[in-house]
Scaffold this motif. Sequence first.
Motif, PDB file in Angstrom:
ATOM      1  N   TRP A  81      -1.131   1.217  -6.297  1.00 13.84           N
ATOM      2  CA  TRP A  81      -2.149   0.538  -5.486  1.00 13.84           C
ATOM      3  C   TRP A  81      -3.541   1.054  -5.830  1.00 13.84           C
ATOM      4  O   TRP A  81      -4.462   0.261  -6.080  1.00 13.84           O
ATOM      5  N   ARG A 136       1.474   4.121  -3.313  1.00  8.46           N
ATOM      6  CA  ARG A 136       0.106   4.628  -3.328  1.00  8.46           C
ATOM      7  C   ARG A 136      -0.520   4.675  -4.726  1.00  8.46           C
ATOM      8  O   ARG A 136      -1.649   4.221  -4.918  1.00  8.46           O
ATOM      9  N   GLU A 137       0.197   5.224  -5.692  1.00  5.93           N
ATOM     10  CA  GLU A 137      -0.400   5.396  -7.020  1.00  5.93           C
ATOM     11  C   GLU A 137      -0.715   4.073  -7.698  1.00  5.93           C
ATOM     12  O   GLU A 137      -1.848   3.871  -8.155  1.00  5.93           O
ATOM     13  N   ARG A 183       0.828  -1.213   0.000  1.00  2.00           N
ATOM     14  CA  ARG A 183       0.000   0.000   0.000  1.00  2.00           C
ATOM     15  C   ARG A 183       0.860   1.260   0.000  1.00  2.00           C
ATOM     16  O   ARG A 183       0.384   2.338  -0.394  1.00  2.00           O
TER      17      ARG A 183
END
Length: 221
Positions: free
Chosen positions: A181, A178-179, A175
Amino acid sequence: MIRIWFRRAVVAGALSAAAAVLAMAVGDLWVRAEAHGRVHSVASVPAAPVALVLGAEVYPGGEPSPFLAARLEIARQLLAAGKVRAILVSGDHMDWGYNEPGAMFQWLVDRGVPSQRIVLDHAGFDTYDSCARARRVFGVGAAIVVTQSYHIDRAVALCRRLGVDATGVGDDTVRVYREPWLHSVVRERGAVVKALADVVSRRDPVFLGPLEPGVEAALNS
């Protein structure tokens, strides 16, 4: 005439959008129902003969992406804990220069997993194919499916529908990326629609061959 055509186009677009939203909602409810109570942590998952690790991106140099490496680490832990006795790595090897199962095998061996405990499926082009081939080609009757948490319900649901008594362990460690995910979470909404269509059609995987003895040999090694 132009107004009539425009009105029809708007209505058709609205109906298509509504149908897509409905299909995603139905698909999401289906995978959640199928996987309910069957997704666990490494510590709590019931033992099964095989860990089925689903493929993901491999970099040009042959290194698994962080998403794939996280899945492989879970499989390594499951084997070390005695939760499984063999690992089936299933991924894309459509092109000679791109080999997910080979990279997965090497990653595991480099971290101490005995090579005889690892079986390679070179035609796991998507989750449906990996689950179908696990049952029909490799003879897997029960497995712990390993992938990321946003994907695990769909993976467990498909494997169960295709004859594998599946539980699952989903990874959350990536996680931090971020992008990718968030991109994967959004893409999953459409993937459940495809999964539902595949189950309804009962299509064969892209490649289907005779029963292979690799998993049985790994279990007996």
